[in-house]
Design an enzyme around this catalytic site. Structure first.
Site, PDB file in Angstrom:
ATOM      1  CB  SER A  27      92.192  38.075  21.236  1.00  0.00           C
ATOM      2  OG  SER A  27      93.032  37.398  22.147  1.00  0.00           O
ATOM      3  CB  CYS A  28      92.356  40.313  26.491  1.00  0.00           C
ATOM      4  SG  CYS A  28      93.456  38.947  26.885  1.00  0.00           S
ATOM      5  CB  VAL A  29      87.017  41.526  26.557  1.00  0.00           C
ATOM      6  CG1 VAL A  29      85.978  42.480  27.136  1.00  0.00           C
ATOM      7  CG2 VAL A  29      86.675  41.183  25.112  1.00  0.00           C
TER       8      VAL A  29
END
Lengths: 174, 129
Positions: A27-29
């Site tokens: 879910s990180c960018v």
């Protein structure tokens, strides 16, 4: 070719040719920014976009946020000769991998897009959202990136205190 | 105790998102008059034209950095005594020393929580209401 791996809360800035910066995203960018004239670029990896208006966060918590991660990356690039007006971005991640996280990936992706729009940074490529984990590889000097969807779930690592900088992470050889 | 609402603030940072975040933090602390500019030259012109009580400025900015901005403020006959708080990175100890020599009132290391910003402001102005 050298490989630099980064994890959540880190960034890597590279001006030399033939260096690959890579990371794994749930879910990180990860924002890959580069200046095609100065031939310098870098990648960050952040857990959350920005704190909510009524959210109380500590300084340590702030390191996880994109608004801080982006500043570190941009300042680092400018220190190596990049110009903000020439920066281009490739954005990856923001997947909703784990159910029950309340669309955190979507929020992160929205933050990344909004940040680039607010800062006037041209977004040359995006691969955001969905439900897959991603492996991202970026050649900062060349301004090229590629993303591989990871079939098996790769959860984001739990937040860890990060001492920033130095840029980069573990160094490996192919 | 000074009322935060009565203190006029100028926030200077070249990153739009950071300005928005600082502005929001100040508003949460009760500040009502918060202006912002993306560069030191623009901020300098603005505070000369319409004075503020407090300048919160990033160090790392192109064109004119936070130290140059601080020096320009301190050497101005009219706005020279404006309270100036600098935002720096964690590795900028040398910059903090230079800022202290130029007369900075306080500094805040990024990333910071709103409570840290409040504490630094209160060390200059006293407890805010």
């Amino acid at each position: 070719m050298r490989r630099v791996s980064i994890v959540q809360g880190e960034n890597a800035i590279v001006a030399e040719p033939g260096v690959v910066v890579s990371t794994l995203l749930g879910s990180c960018v990860a924002a890959c920014l580069y200046d095609p004239v100065a031939k310098v670029g870098g990648m960050n990896h952040f857990l959350l976009g920005e704190p909510g208006a009524d959210q109380r966060v500590s300084a340590g918590d702030m390191q996880r946020y994109g608004v801080h991660a982006m500043e570190l990356l941009i300042n680092g690039l400018m220190a190596r000769g990049a110009m903000r007006t020439r920066l281009k971005a490739h954005l990856y991640g923001g997947g909703n991998i784990v159910s029950g996280l309340g669309g955190i990936g979507t929020a992160n992706a929205a933050f990344a897009r909004r940040f680039m729009a607010d800062e006037g940074i041209e977004v040359a490529h995006t691969d955001l959202g969905g439900t897959s984990a991603r492996k991202v590889e970026f050649l900062p000097h060349e301004g090229k990136s590629r993303c591989t969807k990871v079939a098996d779930r790769v959860p984001d690592r739990p937040p860890v205190p990060v001492n920033l900088p130095p840029a980069g992470g573990d160094l490996e050889l192919f | 105790m000074p009322a935060a609402a009565a203190i006029k603030v100028m926030v200077v940072d070249d990153q739009t998102s950071m300005r928005a975040m600082i502005r929001r933090a100040l508003q949460d602390l009760g500040f009502k008059d918060v202006r912002d500019k993306p560069s030191a030259p623009e901020a300098l012109a603005a505070v000369k034209a319409d004075r503020v009580h407090l300048i919160i400025s990033d160090y790392n900015m192109p064109e004119m950095d936070g130290l140059q901005f601080l020096e320009a403020v301190r050497t101005d006959a009219v706005i020279g005594k404006t309270v100036f708080i600098m935002l720096t990175g964690s590795s900028d100890k040398e910059i903090v020393q230079k800022a202290a020599a130029l007369g900075v009132n306080n500094y805040v290391v990024k990333p910071f929580a709103p409570a840290a910003l409040k504490e630094k402001i209160e060390r200059v102005f006293g407890e805010l209401t």
